[in-house]
Write a protein that holds these residues in place. Structure first.
Motif, short mmCIF file in Angstrom:
data_model
loop_
_atom_site.label_atom_id
_atom_site.label_comp_id
_atom_site.label_asym_id
_atom_site.label_seq_id
_atom_site.Cartn_x
_atom_site.Cartn_y
_atom_site.Cartn_z
N GLN A 1 48.11 -28.87 -17.88
CA GLN A 1 49.56 -29.08 -17.73
C GLN A 1 50.17 -29.65 -19.01
OE1 GLN A 1 51.67 -28.96 -14.76
NE2 GLN A 1 50.08 -27.81 -13.69
N LEU A 2 49.41 -30.53 -19.67
CA LEU A 2 49.93 -31.20 -20.88
C LEU A 2 49.65 -30.42 -22.15
CD1 LEU A 2 48.91 -34.91 -20.09
CD2 LEU A 2 51.06 -33.76 -19.61
N GLY A 3 48.84 -29.36 -22.06
CA GLY A 3 48.53 -28.56 -23.24
C GLY A 3 47.56 -29.23 -24.18
N ILE A 4 46.64 -30.07 -23.65
CA ILE A 4 45.68 -30.77 -24.51
C ILE A 4 44.23 -30.40 -24.17
CG2 ILE A 4 47.19 -32.71 -25.02
CD1 ILE A 4 45.72 -34.29 -22.83
N SER A 5 44.03 -29.29 -23.46
CA SER A 5 42.67 -28.86 -23.10
C SER A 5 41.82 -28.62 -24.34
CB SER A 5 42.72 -27.59 -22.25
OG SER A 5 43.46 -27.81 -21.08
N HIS A 6 42.48 -28.22 -25.45
CA HIS A 6 41.74 -27.90 -26.68
C HIS A 6 41.01 -29.11 -27.25
CE1 HIS A 6 44.77 -29.92 -29.24
NE2 HIS A 6 45.61 -29.53 -28.30
N LEU A 7 41.42 -30.32 -26.87
CA LEU A 7 40.76 -31.52 -27.38
C LEU A 7 39.34 -31.66 -26.85
CD1 LEU A 7 43.67 -34.13 -27.10
CD2 LEU A 7 42.95 -32.86 -29.11
N PHE A 8 39.03 -30.93 -25.78
CA PHE A 8 37.71 -31.03 -25.16
C PHE A 8 36.85 -29.81 -25.47
CE2 PHE A 8 40.85 -33.37 -22.71
CZ PHE A 8 40.30 -34.64 -22.78
N ALA A 9 37.15 -29.17 -26.58
CA ALA A 9 36.31 -28.08 -27.09
C ALA A 9 35.84 -28.47 -28.48
CB ALA A 9 37.11 -26.78 -27.15
N SER B 1 40.95 -20.34 -30.96
CA SER B 1 40.32 -20.91 -32.15
C SER B 1 40.83 -20.25 -33.43
CB SER B 1 38.80 -20.77 -32.04
OG SER B 1 38.17 -21.22 -33.21
N PHE B 2 40.76 -18.93 -33.49
CA PHE B 2 41.10 -18.24 -34.74
C PHE B 2 42.60 -18.23 -35.02
CE2 PHE B 2 36.76 -16.75 -34.45
CZ PHE B 2 36.38 -16.69 -35.78
N PHE B 3 43.41 -18.07 -33.99
CA PHE B 3 44.86 -18.08 -34.23
C PHE B 3 45.35 -19.47 -34.58
CE2 PHE B 3 44.97 -13.82 -32.63
CZ PHE B 3 46.14 -13.28 -33.16
N LEU C 1 51.61 -34.18 -30.75
CA LEU C 1 51.93 -35.00 -31.93
C LEU C 1 51.38 -36.41 -31.79
CD1 LEU C 1 55.61 -33.91 -32.69
CD2 LEU C 1 53.60 -33.51 -34.12
N VAL C 2 51.24 -36.87 -30.56
CA VAL C 2 50.66 -38.20 -30.31
C VAL C 2 49.16 -38.08 -30.04
CG1 VAL C 2 50.69 -40.22 -28.81
CG2 VAL C 2 52.83 -39.07 -29.41
N ALA C 3 48.78 -37.07 -29.22
CA ALA C 3 47.40 -36.97 -28.76
C ALA C 3 46.43 -36.63 -29.88
CB ALA C 3 47.31 -35.92 -27.65
N ILE C 4 46.81 -35.73 -30.78
CA ILE C 4 45.87 -35.30 -31.83
C ILE C 4 45.53 -36.44 -32.79
CG2 ILE C 4 45.62 -33.77 -33.83
CD1 ILE C 4 46.94 -31.57 -32.20
N TYR D 1 26.71 -23.84 -28.69
CA TYR D 1 27.20 -22.77 -29.57
C TYR D 1 28.62 -22.31 -29.20
CZ TYR D 1 22.41 -22.66 -31.20
OH TYR D 1 21.20 -23.02 -31.72
N ALA D 2 29.50 -23.27 -29.04
CA ALA D 2 30.91 -22.95 -28.77
C ALA D 2 31.48 -22.12 -29.92
CB ALA D 2 31.72 -24.22 -28.58
N THR D 3 32.34 -21.16 -29.60
CA THR D 3 32.90 -20.27 -30.62
C THR D 3 33.61 -21.04 -31.72
OG1 THR D 3 33.19 -18.54 -28.95
CG2 THR D 3 34.45 -18.32 -30.98
N SER D 4 34.44 -22.01 -31.34
CA SER D 4 35.18 -22.78 -32.33
C SER D 4 34.23 -23.57 -33.23
CB SER D 4 36.15 -23.74 -31.64
OG SER D 4 35.49 -24.53 -30.66
N ALA D 5 33.11 -24.04 -32.67
CA ALA D 5 32.13 -24.78 -33.46
C ALA D 5 31.41 -23.85 -34.44
CB ALA D 5 31.12 -25.47 -32.55
N GLN D 6 31.09 -22.64 -33.99
CA GLN D 6 30.46 -21.66 -34.89
C GLN D 6 31.39 -21.34 -36.06
OE1 GLN D 6 28.63 -18.16 -33.03
NE2 GLN D 6 28.71 -19.23 -31.06
#
Length: 721
Positions: free
Chosen positions: A210-218, A325-327, A382-385, A272-277
């Motif tokens: 909902q908050l758009g911060i799921s990417h922080l857990f990848a 990840s790539f975009f 802007l705050v979370a990152i 072997y997460a894609t973003s980590a590779q």
């Protein structure tokens, strides 16, 4: 979404035509050969990879018998009565499975029998079990579990019951992160450290989406950068006192090599997460360029990472993380150029430009994959990152590293209240209406919007391309069709039908509820939300779980007032939708069976007739034999899911449907629809569809109707059922 999701001949012919045009235009012979070779490799490699890595199937005979299985437990899901084990198979059906093969099983272990057997991830077990293929539900715009299961190699499921052979072969060595597991928020530690969200509460997952911060857990470039930085400087400090050793220039390489090795170990821990590779490959290129005094070009490094990752597994393009990840990285690189070009100095403005670029480029993919966007994602990130990058991640990573050597219980006890505060804030903010649901978007439109958004940061004049595309999408949002739409949802063994017109909806039956899983919450409500529908009325045919199991969720969502037909309340004749008549068919018999007392409903709209029958059987069908109202219907939902106890020849001749739909799941234990029933409908020239191949949508206009099936719309060559 990706090359592998586009299975229409038109698409491949278009690619071939474009390549041929390029070949004809290019004058250099060598370049022509390279282009043709690249095209052939791109077409052949995925097929070869599939047959080498993914293609492993049990025969029909093997599926009829119990098979000896052994393997390593990769995940354990704790349900009310069972444990669901995700097992990476090492031995199956009298054959050893090579390590490069992707073959996993989901085994349901009965708690009452094995409650004394304590299992952990990493344990190796052996059992003998009857298996059947996993077939996920397929509904328009919702998560496609088939693609997820295929990519991870999850193919078969089975139940380990009281009579099953079961043996624990080897125990996993002592858990090095046992101190972390003492924390009440251990799931958050493992999510941030390794991207493992398997134990993350579903409520928190939904809140982060909902908050758009799921990417922080990848696991991403940020994680890799911190790991590399710590390991690089540790190596530099260790070699600070070795200047007198005559190891020459080799000494300068060692910190880089040590840092990359530590990142490689971390990559393995993060599955072997894609973003980590991608981050590790770009990091290796950066270190190499630094050592050989060559300029580091980020775009080339990103393209190289893209090429290597696709070569490692071409089906990575089926995953959501691949695109995000790539975009995201591409948008960062473009925004850095803008910052340099405009001479922006202040760190806050730089952060705003970076986050704006990321948010803008990923918005279309958020709509494509999640059917909406977080309205506050830009401000929240802007705050979370910075909070995550400079505070949470370094501290949790430090605790994780120290837990390998020391007892970190004191540090965890000190840091847990901080985590608790952050988690509570996430829940609090998510309670506000921060998620903006949007209608379906095609992959073509999503790609065009994302690329055109990125072009804005590089070519300002691309606004003339972007604006028409955005306008086209906004027009789609506001377009209201006058059609009657009927969604026969794929809810496994059960029934759920949504009828809608002008943003209002009537629901017939609720599907089943199994322990923590409910089709109302996972399929019906998301479908209503996706199509911007307001639930006006709910009809429940009878009190079986596969038809009324979601009633608890209807009550919990304050929708109980919509229930108009249930049991004795099945007496109505009303226009609940504009110009659409809903009429209950009277039950004139006296039946002890709940099935035969099902609420039968005739839906009529401008000459089109739909008959909803619940689970009626031959006794009720016989009682309806003289009811002319239900004759010559266009569409019939087969009684009792196509059971041989229903769909008598008399009933089929009376209703005389053009189409019949069987709402069933694949490989069900009752073998619905019955072969005899299928034969009876076929002998009466009735065309048949079944929901086990995906949801079915019927669009009724003034003088015609159109039927589309998700099974056909999402039919992929690599999915074998």
């Amino acid at each position: 979404m990706s090359l592998f999701l586009l299975n229409t001949p038109v698409f491949f012919l278009t690619i071939a035509l474009v390549v041929l045009v390029i070949v004809l235009i290019v004058p250099i012979i060598k370049t022509k050969i390279i282009i043709i070779s690249a095209l052939l490799l791109g077409l052949i490699y995925p097929i070869v990879y599939y047959h080498s890595v993914y293609d492993s199937h049990l025969s029909y005979q093997q599926l009829q018998e119990k098979q000896l299985v052994s393997g390593v437990i990769e995940a354990i899901d704790d349900y009310q009565y069972t444990y669901r084990l995700t097992l990476r198979a090492k031995f199956l059906a009298h054959a050893h499975i090579p390590q490069y093969k992707k073959l996993k099983l989901q085994l349901y272990l009965v708690k009452s029998k094995y409650n004394e057997t304590v299992l952990n991830v990493g344990d190796e077990i052996e059992t003998k079990v009857k298996l059947k293929p996993i077939v996920s539900t397929v509904n328009e715009g919702l998560f496609d579990g088939r693609l997820f299961n295929f990519f991870h190699g999850i193919k078969y499921k089975g139940s380990i019951n009281h009579t099953s052979h079961f043996k624990l072969l080897t125990r996993k060595s002592e858990n090095t992160y046992q101190h972390i597991e003492t924390s009440h928020y251990a799931w958050l530690y493992f999510s941030i450290l390794f991207g493992d969200t398997s134990n993350m509460p579903s409520k928190f997952k939904e809140a982060t989406k909902q908050l758009g911060i799921s990417h922080l857990f990848a696991v991403s470039g940020l994680h890799m950068g911190i790991v590399f930085g710590i390991s690089y400087w540790l190596a530099r400090i260790c070699f600070f006192y070795t200047k007198k050793l005559k190891i020459g220039r080799v000494r300068s390489y060692i910190p880089y090599v040590f840092g990359i090795l530590c990142c490689a170990v971390y990559l393995d821990l993060s599955s072997y997460a894609t973003s980590a590779q991608r981050a590790l490959i770009m990091l290796c290129v950066f270190c190499l360029c630094w050592q050989i005094n060559r300029s580091y070009i980020s775009y080339r490094a990103l393209i190289l990472a893209l090429l290597i990752i696709i070569l490692i597994n071409p089906f990575v393009t089926l995953t959501v993380g691949f695109y995000f990840s790539f975009f995201a990285v591409l948008s960062i690189l473009l925004s850095i150029n803008i910052i340099k070009r405009l001479g922006i100095k202040h760190w806050a403005v730089k952060l705003l430009v970076l986050q704006s670029a990321i948010t803008l480029s990923l918005l279309p993919f958020s709509v494509l994959f999640f059917n909406g966007v977080s309205s506050y994602s830009l401000l929240i990130n802007l705050v979370a990152i910075p909070l995550f990058s400079l505070f949470c991640m370094p501290i949790i990573l430090l605790i994780g590293l120290l837990s390998e050597i020391f007892d970190t219980a004191v540090l965890i006890a000190f840091f847990d209240p901080v985590i608790q505060f952050i988690v509570n804030q996430v829940y609090t903010i998510a309670n506000y209406k921060v998620w903006l649901s949007l209608p379906l978007i095609t992959w073509q439109l999503a790609l065009l919007l994302s690329v055109s958004s990125l072009l804005l940061f590089y070519i300002p004049y691309s606004l003339y391309i972007t604006l028409p595309i955005i306008t086209f999408y906004l027009i789609q949002l506001n377009f209201v069709s006058d059609e009657l739409k009927i969604h026969v949802l794929d809810v496994g063994h059960g029934l759920a039908v949504i009828l809608s017109k002008n943003n209002n909806a009537v629901l017939y039956d609720l599907g089943a509820r199994y322990q923590e899983y409910s089709y109302v919450k996972s399929v019906i409500f998301p479908t209503l939300q996706l199509n911007n529908l307001t639930l006006s009325k709910t009809i429940i045919s009878h009190d079986d779980n596969d038809h009324s199991g979601g009633l608890k969720d209807i009550i919990a969502s304050d929708k109980i007032d919509t229930v108009a037909g249930f049991g004795k309340a099945c007496h109505f004749k009303a226009f609940w939708l504009e110009d659409v008549l809903f009429e209950s068919i009277p039950n004139k018999g006296t039946f002890k069976s709940d099935n035969n007392n099902s609420c039968v409903v005739l839906v009529s709209y401008k000459g089109f007739k739909l008959l909803l029958t619940g689970d009626i059987e031959k006794q009720r069908e016989y009682a309806l034999r003289n009811n002319a109202k239900i004759s010559n219907v266009d569409l019939l939902i087969s009684p009792h899911h196509g059971s041989n106890s229903s769909s008598t020849d008399i009933f089929i001749k009376l209703t005389n449907p053009s189409w019949v739909i069987h709402s069933v799941n694949a490989y069900n234990r009752w073998q619905f629809p019955s072969i005899k029933v299928v034969t009876r409908y076929a002998s009466n020239n009735v065309k048949q569809l079944a929901t086990y191949k995906g949801a079915i949508k019927i669009q009724v206009a003034n003088d015609a109707y159109r039927i589309t099936t998700q099974g056909q719309a999402k039919k992929y060559w690599f999915l074998v059922q």
